[in-house]
Motif scaffolding. Structure first.
Motif, short mmCIF file in Angstrom:
data_model
loop_
_atom_site.label_atom_id
_atom_site.label_comp_id
_atom_site.label_asym_id
_atom_site.label_seq_id
_atom_site.Cartn_x
_atom_site.Cartn_y
_atom_site.Cartn_z
N ILE A 98 -19.02 -17.64 -7.84
CA ILE A 98 -18.75 -18.74 -8.78
C ILE A 98 -19.91 -18.94 -9.75
CG2 ILE A 98 -17.29 -19.92 -7.10
CD1 ILE A 98 -19.61 -21.93 -6.72
N SER A 99 -20.93 -18.09 -9.65
CA SER A 99 -22.12 -18.25 -10.49
C SER A 99 -21.97 -17.48 -11.80
CB SER A 99 -23.36 -17.76 -9.75
OG SER A 99 -24.49 -17.77 -10.60
N THR A 100 -22.63 -17.99 -12.82
CA THR A 100 -22.65 -17.28 -14.10
C THR A 100 -23.58 -16.07 -14.05
OG1 THR A 100 -24.40 -18.77 -14.88
CG2 THR A 100 -22.12 -19.36 -15.42
N THR A 101 -24.47 -16.04 -13.06
CA THR A 101 -25.40 -14.92 -12.89
C THR A 101 -25.38 -14.50 -11.42
OG1 THR A 101 -26.80 -16.01 -14.55
CG2 THR A 101 -27.74 -14.09 -13.42
N PRO A 102 -24.36 -13.75 -10.99
CA PRO A 102 -24.20 -13.42 -9.56
C PRO A 102 -25.41 -12.71 -8.96
CG PRO A 102 -22.23 -12.86 -10.80
CD PRO A 102 -23.28 -13.20 -11.82
N GLU A 103 -26.03 -11.84 -9.75
CA GLU A 103 -27.16 -11.07 -9.21
C GLU A 103 -28.36 -11.94 -8.87
OE1 GLU A 103 -27.41 -11.05 -13.71
OE2 GLU A 103 -25.86 -10.79 -12.17
N ALA A 104 -28.41 -13.17 -9.42
CA ALA A 104 -29.55 -14.07 -9.16
C ALA A 104 -29.37 -14.88 -7.89
CB ALA A 104 -29.76 -15.00 -10.35
N VAL A 105 -28.17 -14.84 -7.32
CA VAL A 105 -27.89 -15.66 -6.13
C VAL A 105 -28.29 -14.86 -4.90
CG1 VAL A 105 -26.17 -17.02 -4.89
CG2 VAL A 105 -26.00 -16.77 -7.38
N ARG A 106 -29.54 -15.02 -4.51
CA ARG A 106 -30.07 -14.31 -3.35
C ARG A 106 -30.79 -15.30 -2.44
NH1 ARG A 106 -27.05 -11.34 -5.06
NH2 ARG A 106 -27.26 -9.18 -5.81
N PRO A 107 -30.52 -15.26 -1.15
CA PRO A 107 -31.15 -16.22 -0.23
C PRO A 107 -32.66 -15.99 -0.13
CG PRO A 107 -29.93 -14.57 1.00
CD PRO A 107 -29.61 -14.34 -0.45
N GLN A 108 -33.40 -17.06 -0.04
CA GLN A 108 -34.84 -17.03 0.11
C GLN A 108 -35.21 -17.83 1.36
OE1 GLN A 108 -36.96 -18.60 -3.25
NE2 GLN A 108 -38.94 -18.69 -2.17
N VAL A 109 -35.82 -17.20 2.33
CA VAL A 109 -36.22 -17.85 3.57
C VAL A 109 -37.66 -18.33 3.44
CG1 VAL A 109 -36.50 -17.60 6.07
CG2 VAL A 109 -34.65 -16.39 4.89
N SER A 110 -37.91 -19.55 3.91
CA SER A 110 -39.25 -20.13 3.80
C SER A 110 -40.23 -19.39 4.69
CB SER A 110 -39.23 -21.60 4.19
OG SER A 110 -38.84 -21.75 5.55
N ASP A 111 -41.52 -19.50 4.38
CA ASP A 111 -42.56 -18.82 5.16
C ASP A 111 -42.58 -19.29 6.61
OD1 ASP A 111 -43.30 -17.43 2.92
OD2 ASP A 111 -44.92 -18.81 2.36
N ASP A 112 -42.23 -20.55 6.85
CA ASP A 112 -42.24 -21.04 8.22
C ASP A 112 -40.95 -20.72 8.96
OD1 ASP A 112 -40.40 -22.80 7.13
OD2 ASP A 112 -41.62 -24.60 7.40
N GLY A 113 -39.99 -20.09 8.27
CA GLY A 113 -38.75 -19.68 8.91
C GLY A 113 -37.82 -20.81 9.26
N ALA A 114 -38.10 -22.03 8.78
CA ALA A 114 -37.30 -23.19 9.17
C ALA A 114 -36.21 -23.53 8.16
CB ALA A 114 -38.20 -24.40 9.35
#
Length: 705
Positions: A98-114
Motif C-alpha cells: 500500500i506504499s508509494t515506495t514499496p522498496e523503502a518499507v523494510r523492518p528495522q530492529v532496534s539495537d536492544d532487540g526490544a
C-alpha cells in the motif's frame, strides 16, 4: 434600549417578536449551509515563518505529496524472538503493497532487540481524504497473525493525525450534552423552579446552534478555518455567556415583578435597566475576541472570529428572544415561588446575606482589601516553574497508540526518528550544510536527499523527543550556525515538524504580547464610557489582572503537582487571559453599573451596599455556572482544552466569590466618591440620615433571605 424594551415586552409585540424570531431562526437554519469543522487543527503559521517558507518550497519537490506512517512492534520492553522478527518481516511485505515506495518499507530492529519498526511512505492527498481509513488499514495489516504478546502500534505523522482526529470524534455531541446537563442542573438549583429553567436553556441552546452554523459559514466565506477545538470553545462560551445574561435579566425581571402588577411593564423596566449592562459586557467580550484577528496564527484568528460571532448572537437572544419568551409565559413560570406585588413587605426583617456582607466590608474595608490581596498573592506563588510548550506526546490525556509507540521509539531507537527536520540548502552547498549540521549537538543523523534543481533537501534526525524543549534548542542551534556560516550555506532554511512547532510557540508568544495591551485598552475605554469615571476602570482592571495571574498560578500548581502536565500549551495563556479578562469585566459591569445607578440617590457607600445586595446572588450564581461550563472542556482528551477549562474555572470562581463580592466593594469603600472621579458628587439629599435609615429597610426587603 427603551424602544427595544417596550417592543419585546408589549402585550402584542412580544408575540410578534417570538414569531419573527422563530421565522428568522428557521430561515437561517434552512438557508445557511452547514459546513463541517476540520478535526485536525493546523499550525496556521504566517508565510514569513521559516518553517512555513520551507513547507512552501518543499511543495515544488518531486516527493512533495507524500507522508509517512510508522509502525512499531514491541513486547512491552521484552526482547523480540526469531518468530516475532519473521512475523514482522511478513507484515512489512504486506504494508509495502500500500506504499508509494514499496522498496523503502523494510523492518528495522532496534539495537536492544526490544522493538522493530517500518516507515510506510504514503500519498499525502490520499491520506488527507481519509485519515481514519488509512490508519485503520495500516493497523490491520500490521497486526495480522502476530505471535501472542506482540503488539503493533501506529505513530508518525499519520498516527498522530489520526489520534488527534479521534480525540475530537463525537466531541460536539459529547460536549454539548454535558454542557446542557450542567446548565440545566445549575439553573434548576438557582431558580428553585421545575419550570423556569426550561425557557433560558431553550433560548441559549438555540443561540448556540445558530452560532455554530453562522460562525462556520461566515468563516468559510472569509477564508478562515474553524477546527473542532474552536467549535468546542465556541459552544462553551455561548452557553456560558448566554446563561449569564439570562440570569441577570431574570433576576431584574423578578425584582420588578415584586413592585409592578403588569408583567409587561416589569419586563420593560428589566430590559431597560439590565440591557445596557448586558450589551456593554457582551460588547466588551466580542471586541476583545475580535482583537485576535490581529494575531499571526490563523488558529487564533479563527477562534476570535467564531467566538465574537457567537457572543453577538448570545446578546441578541438575551435582549430580544428571552424577554419576549418570559413575558409571554407569565408569572406562573416562576412556580412554586411566584413573585407577587407586596411580597417584599412580608419578607424577613433581618438583612439578607449580601446586605450583611456589604455592611461588614464597609466597616473594615482596609482589612478586607489587605486580606483579599494577600490571598491572591499566595496563589501567585504557584507561578514558580511556569513554562510553555508541550511535546507531541504530552498533548493528549491518556495514552493513544501514537504516544505509546513514540515512547517505545524513545527507549529503543533515536527519540527524534519519527519527526522530520528538513534543511533546504542551495545545491552547491549541500555537502557543506550537511557537514555543518551533522557536527551540532543534538543531531543524530544527516542525509542529503532530493533536489528540485535549485535546492537540496537535507534530512536531519534529532536525538530529542519530537516537539520537546531539547528538540527546540537543537533547531535554534542549527539556525544560528547556518546564519553564521559563510557563502551559500548561510542561505539554508530549517523546517520540518519540530521547526514548525518552535515557530508556532514563538508566534503564540508574539500574539500574546500584541493582544494583551489592546484588550486592556478596549476594556478601559468601555468601562470609562459606561461608568463615566477614570479611577474606577483602573481599579477594576487591576482586580481582573490580579484574578488572571492568581488563577494562572493556581492552575500551574495543579498541572505540575496533581495532573502531571509538564508545561502549558502554547496558546493557553492567551486564551485564559482573553476569557478571564473579558468575562471578568462582565461581573464588574453588572456590579458597578448597579452601584452607579443606586449612587445617584443613595451615595457611594450605601449605593455599593445596595448594588451588592441586588447583584451578589446573581453574580455568584452566574460565576458558578460559567465556571462549571468551562470545566466541561475537560471531557475532551486534549491537554490544551483541559488547561483552558481549569484556569478559567478557577479564575471565574475567584472573581465571583472573592474579587467581585469582597475586594471591589472594599476598594469602593476606601476610595469613596473618588472612585467615580471625575463624575460630579451625588446629591446632598442622598446623604441625609433619614434616607440612610430608609435605604436600610429597602435593602433588607430587596435581599432578604
Amino acid at each position: 434600549m427603551t424602544t427595544i424594551a417596550r417592543f419585546v415586552s408589549g402585550r402584542i409585540t412580544a408575540w410578534v417578536t417570538l414569531a419573527l424570531s422563530a421565522a428568522t431562526i428557521g430561515l437561517l437554519f434552512a438557508v445557511v449551509p452547514s459546513a463541517e469543522a476540520d478535526s485536525f487543527p493546523a499550525a496556521g503559521l504566517p508565510e514569513s515563518a521559516e518553517s512555513a517558507r520551507v513547507a512552501a518550497l518543499l511543495d515544488e519537490f518531486p516527493s512533495a505529496d507524500s507522508t509517512v506512517g510508522i509502525v512499531v512492534w514491541s513486547r512491552d520492553g521484552n526482547e523480540l524472538s526469531d518468530d516475532d522478527v519473521a512475523a514482522i518481516t511478513e507484515r512489512a511485505a504486506d504494508l509495502a503493497d500500500i506504499s508509494t515506495t514499496p522498496e523503502a518499507v523494510r523492518p528495522q530492529v532496534s539495537d536492544d532487540g526490544a522493538a522493530a519498526l517500518v516507515a510506510v511512505p504514503l500519498d499525502a492527498s490520499t491520506v488527507e481524504d481519509d485519515v481514519a481509513g488509512t490508519a485503520d488499514e495500516i493497523r490491520a495489516l500490521a497486526s495480522v497473525e502476530l505471535p501472542d504478546g506482540l503488539d503493533a502500534r501506529l505513530t508518525g505523522p499519520v498516527g498522530f493525525q489520526d489520534d488527534v482526529a479521534d480525540a475530537f470524534a463525537g466531541a460536539d455531541v459529547r460536549l454539548l450534552l454535558v454542557t446542557v446537563i450542567v446548565v440545566a442542573v445549575l439553573l434548576i438549583v438557582t431558580y428553585r423552579s421545575p419550570v423556569l429553567w426550561i425557557v433560558p436553556l431553550a433560548v441559549v441552546g438555540t443561540a448556540d446552534g445558530l452560532a455554530r452554523i453562522v460562525a462556520t459559514a461566515l468563516a468559510e466565506a472569509a477564508g478562515v478555518t474553524i477546527d473542532a477545538s474552536v467549535g468546542g470553545i465556541l459552544s462553551v462560551l455561548v452557553f456560558g455567556a448566554g446563561t449569564n445574561y439570562a440570569l441577570l435579566l431574570v433576576a431584574r425581571y423578578r425584582e420588578e415583578l415584586l413592585v409592578q402588577e403588569d408583567r409587561h411593564r416589569a419586563m420593560t423596566t428589566a430590559v431597560r435597566s439590565a440591557g445596557p449592562a448586558i450589551a456593554a459586557s457582551g460588547g466588551t467580550v466580542a471586541l476583545s475576541l475580535l482583537t485576535l484577528l490581529l494575531a499571526s496564527l490563523s488558529g487564533n484568528r479563527a477562534l476570535g472570529f467564531a467566538c465574537a460571532v457567537g457572543v453577538v448572537i448570545a446578546i441578541v437572544f438575551a435582549l430580544v428572544v428571552l424577554p419576549a419568551a418570559l413575558v409571554v409565559c407569565g408569572r406562573g413560570l416562576f412556580w412554586p415561588f411566584v413573585p407577587r406585588v407586596g411580597h417584599r413587605a412580608h419578607r424577613a426583617q433581618r438583612p439578607g446575606f449580601w446586605t450583611r456582607l456589604g455592611r461588614g466590608v464597609s466597616r473594615r474595608p482596609a482589612i478586607v482589601a489587605t486580606a483579599s490581596i494577600a490571598g491572591i498573592g499566595a496563589l501567585l506563588l504557584g507561578l514558580g516553574g511556569y513554562t510553555v510548550g508541550l511535546s507531541q506526546t504530552d498533548q493528549f490525556l491518556g495514552s493513544p497508540d501514537s504516544v505509546l509507540a513514540q515512547e517505545t521509539i524513545d527507549t529503543s531507537f533515536s527519540a527524534g526518528l519519527t519527526s522530520r527536520t528538513t534543511v533546504l540548502t542551495p545545491d552547491g552547498a549541500a555537502d557543506d550544510t550537511a557537514s555543518l549540521v551533522g557536527d551540532l549537538d543534538g543531531v543524530d543523523t544527516v542525509q542529503a536527499g532530493e533536489s528540485d534543481g535549485t535546492l537540496t533537501a537535507v534530512s536531519v534526525t534529532l536525538d530529542a523527543e519530537p516537539e520537546s524543549e531539547a528538540a527546540f534548542d537543537t533547531i535554534r542551534s542549527m539556525r544560528a550556525a547556518i546564519a553564521d556560516a559563510d557563502g551559500a550555506v548561510s542561505d539554508a532554511l530549517v523546517g520540518g515538524s519540530d521547526a514548525t512547532a518552535l515557530d508556532t510557540g514563538d508566534a503564540a508568544a508574539a500574539d500574546l504580547a500584541l493582544i494583551v495591551p489592546i484588550i486592556l485598552a478596549i476594556v478601559f475605554v468601555i468601562l470609562a464610557l459606561l461608568l463615566r469615571s477614570l479611577v474606577a476602570p483602573v481599579l477594576l482592571i487591576a482586580s481582573v489582572l490580579a484574578t488572571f495571574f492568581a488563577s494562572l498560578g493556581a492552575g500551574n500548581w495543579l498541572f505540575l503537582n496533581v495532573l502531571d502536565f509538564p508545561a502549558f500549551d502554547a496558546n493557553v495563556t492567551l486564551y485564559a487571559f482573553l476569557f478571564l479578562v473579558a468575562l471578568g469585566v462582565d461581573y464588574n459591569i453588572f456590579l458597578t453599573t448597579r452601584a452607579r445607578e443606586e449612587r445617584v440617590l443613595h451615595g457611594t457607600r450605601e449605593g455599593m451596599i445596595r448594588a451588592l445586595a441586588s447583584t451578589g446572588g446573581v453574580i455568584t450564581s452566574a460565576g458558578i455556572l460559567l465556571a462549571a461550563v468551562f470545566a466541561v472542556l475537560g471531557v475532551l482528551p486534549v491537554v490544551a482544552l483541559t488547561q483552558v477549562g481549569i484556569i478559567v474555572c478557577i479564575g471565574v470562581l475567584l472573581d465571583t466569590l472573592v474579587v467581585r463580592t469582597v475586594l471591589v466593594p472594599a476598594l469602593v469603600f476606601l476610595t469613596g466618591d473618588a472612585f467615580w472621579w471625575p463624575t460630579n458628587a451625588p446629591l446632598e439629599a442622598a446623604r441625609e440620615p433619614a434616607t440612610g435609615a430608609r435605604n436600610e429597610r429597602e435593602t433588607r426587603e430587596l435581599s432578604g433571605s
